[in-house]
Write a protein that holds these residues in place. Structure first.
Motif, short mmCIF file in Angstrom:
data_model
loop_
_atom_site.label_atom_id
_atom_site.label_comp_id
_atom_site.label_asym_id
_atom_site.label_seq_id
_atom_site.Cartn_x
_atom_site.Cartn_y
_atom_site.Cartn_z
N TYR A 1 0.83 -0.84 0.19
CA TYR A 1 -0.04 0.04 -0.06
C TYR A 1 0.73 1.27 0.09
CZ TYR A 1 -2.57 3.36 1.82
OH TYR A 1 -3.73 4.76 2.02
N LYS A 2 0.27 2.54 -0.51
CA LYS A 2 0.51 3.84 -0.84
C LYS A 2 0.17 4.89 -0.40
CE LYS A 2 5.55 2.49 -3.23
NZ LYS A 2 5.73 2.00 -4.33
N ARG A 3 0.05 5.93 -0.39
CA ARG A 3 -0.40 7.15 -0.40
C ARG A 3 0.04 8.42 -0.58
NH1 ARG A 3 2.00 11.73 2.06
NH2 ARG A 3 4.28 11.52 2.94
N ALA A 4 -0.89 9.16 -1.99
CA ALA A 4 -0.10 9.43 -2.79
C ALA A 4 -0.28 11.42 -1.85
CB ALA A 4 -1.63 10.10 -3.96
N SER A 5 0.57 11.88 -2.44
CA SER A 5 1.01 13.13 -1.89
C SER A 5 0.25 14.73 -2.61
CB SER A 5 3.00 13.93 -2.08
OG SER A 5 3.73 12.59 -0.84
N CYS A 6 0.00 15.74 -1.44
CA CYS A 6 -0.47 16.38 -1.87
C CYS A 6 0.64 16.81 -3.40
CB CYS A 6 -0.29 16.96 -1.34
SG CYS A 6 -1.58 17.63 -0.22
N GLY A 7 0.24 17.42 -4.46
CA GLY A 7 0.92 17.92 -5.37
C GLY A 7 1.44 17.41 -6.23
N SER A 8 1.22 15.54 -6.04
CA SER A 8 1.97 14.44 -7.26
C SER A 8 0.92 14.86 -8.64
CB SER A 8 1.85 13.15 -6.24
OG SER A 8 0.29 13.47 -5.73
N SER A 9 1.44 14.43 -9.24
CA SER A 9 0.67 13.65 -10.29
C SER A 9 -0.70 13.10 -10.68
CB SER A 9 1.20 13.69 -11.70
OG SER A 9 2.17 12.19 -11.17
N ARG A 10 0.02 12.13 -9.29
CA ARG A 10 -1.29 11.52 -9.43
C ARG A 10 -2.27 11.98 -8.50
NH1 ARG A 10 0.90 6.77 -5.68
NH2 ARG A 10 2.60 8.40 -5.24
N CYS A 11 -2.64 12.79 -7.55
CA CYS A 11 -3.17 13.47 -6.74
C CYS A 11 -4.42 15.13 -7.89
CB CYS A 11 -2.86 14.68 -6.01
SG CYS A 11 -3.67 15.82 -4.09
N LYS A 12 -3.01 15.16 -8.83
CA LYS A 12 -4.44 15.75 -9.96
C LYS A 12 -4.60 14.99 -10.42
CE LYS A 12 0.11 19.76 -9.86
NZ LYS A 12 1.00 19.68 -11.20
N LYS A 13 -4.31 14.75 -11.17
CA LYS A 13 -4.79 13.30 -11.82
C LYS A 13 -6.16 12.65 -10.85
CE LYS A 13 -5.15 8.63 -13.55
NZ LYS A 13 -4.06 6.98 -14.16
N ALA A 14 -6.06 12.47 -9.94
CA ALA A 14 -7.58 12.39 -8.81
C ALA A 14 -8.30 13.14 -8.53
CB ALA A 14 -7.05 11.95 -8.23
N ARG A 15 -8.44 15.09 -9.28
CA ARG A 15 -8.82 15.46 -8.51
C ARG A 15 -8.79 16.07 -7.39
NH1 ARG A 15 -14.67 16.19 -12.35
NH2 ARG A 15 -13.75 15.59 -14.13
N GLY A 16 -6.91 16.20 -7.36
CA GLY A 16 -7.54 16.32 -4.91
C GLY A 16 -7.95 17.23 -5.37
N SER A 17 -8.63 17.58 -3.91
CA SER A 17 -9.09 18.66 -3.28
C SER A 17 -8.17 19.83 -2.21
CB SER A 17 -11.00 18.69 -3.36
OG SER A 17 -10.49 17.66 -1.96
N SER A 18 -7.91 18.31 -0.91
CA SER A 18 -6.93 19.06 -0.14
C SER A 18 -5.41 18.68 0.41
CB SER A 18 -7.64 19.03 1.36
OG SER A 18 -8.29 18.38 0.77
N CYS A 19 -4.91 18.83 1.42
CA CYS A 19 -4.07 18.04 2.22
C CYS A 19 -4.17 17.78 3.81
CB CYS A 19 -2.69 18.75 1.92
SG CYS A 19 -2.03 19.24 0.91
N ILE A 20 -4.58 16.51 3.64
CA ILE A 20 -4.76 15.67 5.05
C ILE A 20 -3.79 14.93 5.38
CG2 ILE A 20 -7.56 15.93 4.16
CD1 ILE A 20 -7.38 13.07 3.70
N ASP A 21 -3.52 15.24 7.11
CA ASP A 21 -3.38 14.34 7.72
C ASP A 21 -3.54 13.76 8.96
OD1 ASP A 21 -4.04 16.29 9.39
OD2 ASP A 21 -2.09 17.71 9.86
N CYS A 22 -3.28 12.88 9.86
CA CYS A 22 -3.56 12.29 10.69
C CYS A 22 -3.10 11.90 11.73
CB CYS A 22 -4.39 10.43 10.41
SG CYS A 22 -4.95 9.43 10.85
N ASN A 23 -3.91 12.21 13.18
CA ASN A 23 -3.59 11.64 14.50
C ASN A 23 -3.18 10.72 14.96
OD1 ASN A 23 -2.57 14.75 14.01
ND2 ASN A 23 -4.09 15.62 14.43
N LYS A 24 -3.54 9.83 14.10
CA LYS A 24 -3.53 8.40 14.87
C LYS A 24 -2.45 7.55 14.74
CE LYS A 24 -8.86 9.08 14.95
NZ LYS A 24 -10.37 8.18 14.31
N THR A 25 -2.06 6.17 14.60
CA THR A 25 -2.02 5.51 14.75
C THR A 25 -1.67 5.37 13.16
OG1 THR A 25 -2.23 3.73 16.50
CG2 THR A 25 -0.89 3.03 14.49
N LEU A 26 -0.29 5.79 12.20
CA LEU A 26 -0.06 5.45 11.22
C LEU A 26 -0.97 4.28 10.36
CD1 LEU A 26 2.87 6.90 10.31
CD2 LEU A 26 0.56 8.08 10.21
N ARG A 27 -1.70 4.49 9.27
CA ARG A 27 -2.36 3.09 8.92
C ARG A 27 -2.93 3.42 6.91
NH1 ARG A 27 -6.73 0.35 11.61
NH2 ARG A 27 -7.02 -0.91 9.83
#
Length: 476
Positions: A122-148
């Motif tokens: 599994y991999k996540r996409a970074s903000c501003g990446s080409s994958r993010c733009k292709k998927a119409r990324g709407s925001s940069c988000i984070d998570c304060n819980k256990t990473l998964r």
């Protein structure tokens, strides 16, 4: 991107016997359905472990995997929610996640519930990446819980995902992983392939998804991040897909074909792709799905219905309702999310009037309504045929030369209770956005081929006419 074989059952000396045994060892797509009890299965995990039907390559230099002609996915129908689902594998192939996903023709993307999702690939996409733009990324988000999966560090690409039935958006983590798919030729599953970097959004909660064990949604809209578009692009297949929606999953599963025909529906030996009639797909200039921004063209599938006939007589209503105006209002849309077809009130009222008139002439007795249906009849006064109750046929006459979708009793009626059948259409009111919304019940047991390159819909006649259906075990 080259697909890779996925280990399954090891067949001794398979490589040396490739040409002589491939037909013998191929397993019918839905053969496992007859040996598995649906009620005792966690969704289709047992039924759909395709590793039992995939081929492994011997260790001593196997031949290269052939290019697939088409990819097959199953469809099952939930008889309580009246929704349609597909099942596939995602993640690490040694311990894949089995995903049950609601089929939505109008949604652009794929998303899973990642609460129990585990995968080393599994991999996540970074903000501003080409994958993010292709998927119409709407925001940069984070998570304060256990990473998964679904909970990543800051600067993760967030995409707005539409949750059906709740009619709201949720920000989800744009993700990618390996998806396992299976090629098909005629009635058989052949080889398994990896779709690397399959893109989906990852949720940590899924509320009110209908179904037994639904874990996500598979969007089929006409956009490059939809499920069929990603598979077609990765495996270099034709940009087309076909659906064969089952009326029931008790005797077998329905079909999704990605990449084109042939389409064989046992026990018929006819290639249904050769007899499809085609009508243009229409682009609505204004999206009707709330997922899209104002002013965007629709990615959903619309067709031109020219008029409606009942038993050869045209139903009277304003033809303007069948056209899409500059505000995106009117026309005819195809959906898998609505169980039954809804009609503009004036179309509905005229259809009911003409239908009941013809039914009365055929001595079909009308009875008290059974909610939520309005027009109901005594089934004891209606002969039964291969195509369901022998009620007046309803023809949707489409754009094209002699193109019509004939709805027989199996698709126009529904059994409401003992000895009562009802007309399976709903009144959509006087101000619906879309005048005709063709729902799942009316689409069952037809092959619908969406050719995204030619922008056409290919349509079969009812498979019931050939004593077959979209619910079968594929035994040749």
């Amino acid at each position: 991107m080259h697909p890779l074989e996925v280990p399954g059952l090891l067949m001794s000396s398979w490589a040396s016997r490739f040409k002589s045994t491939i037909k013998k060892n191929a397993i019918p797509i839905n053969d496992l359905a007859s040996t598995t009890t649906m009620a005792s299965s966690q969704t289709l995990t047992t039924l759909f472990i395709f590793s039992l039907v995939s081929f492994s390559y011997a260790a001593s230099g196997p031949p290269k995997l052939p290019k697939p002609k088409a990819i097959h996915l199953p469809i099952r129908k939930n008889q309580t929610t009246l929704q349609y689902y597909t099942t596939f594998e995602s993640g690490n192939p040694e311990e894949p996640n089995i995903i049950d996903a609601l089929i939505d023709l109008g949604s652009p993307s794929v998303w899973y519930d990642c609460t129990s999702y585990v995968s080393s690939s599994y991999k996540r996409a970074s903000c501003g990446s080409s994958r993010c733009k292709k998927a119409r990324g709407s925001s940069c988000i984070d998570c304060n819980k256990t990473l998964r999966p679904g909970c990543s560090k800051k600067d993760t690409c967030g995409v707005l995902t539409y949750v059906p039935y709740l009619v709201y958006y949720t920000d989800q983590v744009l993700s990618e992983d390996t998806m396992r798919v299976y090629s098909t030729d005629r009635a058989y599953v052949w080889f398994s392939y990896y779709i690397k970097k399959f893109q989906f959004s990852c949720a940590l909660t899924v509320e009110s998804l209908p179904g037994d064990h639904a874990k996500g949604l598979a969007g089929f809209a006409n956009i490059n991040i939809s499920l069929p578009s990603q598979i077609s692009s990765s495996l270099k297949l034709a940009k087309k897909f076909a659906l064969c929606l089952p009326s029931s999953s008790e005797s077998g599963l329905g079909d999704i074909f990605i990449g084109g025909g042939p389409y064989y529906m046992p026990p018929s030996i006819e290639d249904q792709s050769l007899s499809l009639v085609t009508t243009p797909l229409v682009v609505n200039p204004i999206a009707t799905n709330p997922f899209f921004a104002d002013g965007e063209p629709s990615l959903e599938y619309f067709i031109n219905v020219k008029y409606i006939e009942i038993h050869g007589k045209r139903v009277a209503f304003s033809p303007s309702l069948l056209s899409i105006d500059k505000n995106g209002v009117g026309g005819t849309k195809i959906t898998t999310m609505e169980p039954y077809t809804t009609l503009h009130s004036s179309i509905y009222n005229s259809l009911v009037k003409e239908f009941t008139k013809e039914a009365s002439m055929n001595k079909i007795k009308k009875v008290k309504a059974v909610a939520p249906f309005v027009e109901c009849f005594d089934s004891r006064t209606v002969p039964n045929t291969l195509t369901g109750p022998a009620v007046p046929n309803i023809d949707l006459v489409l754009e094209g030369i002699t193109v019509r979708m004939r709805l027989y009793g199996a698709n126009s009626m529904v059994k409401a209770k003992k000895n009562v059948i009802c007309l399976a259409f709903f009144d959509g009111g006087i101000w619906p956005t879309t005048s005709i919304v063709l729902g799942g019940h009316q689409l069952e047991n037809y092959i619908l081929e969406f050719d995204l390159t030619a922008s056409t819909l290919g349509l079969s006649s009812s498979l019931l006419l050939q004593n077959t259906s979209c619910s079968h075990s594929r035994v040749y």
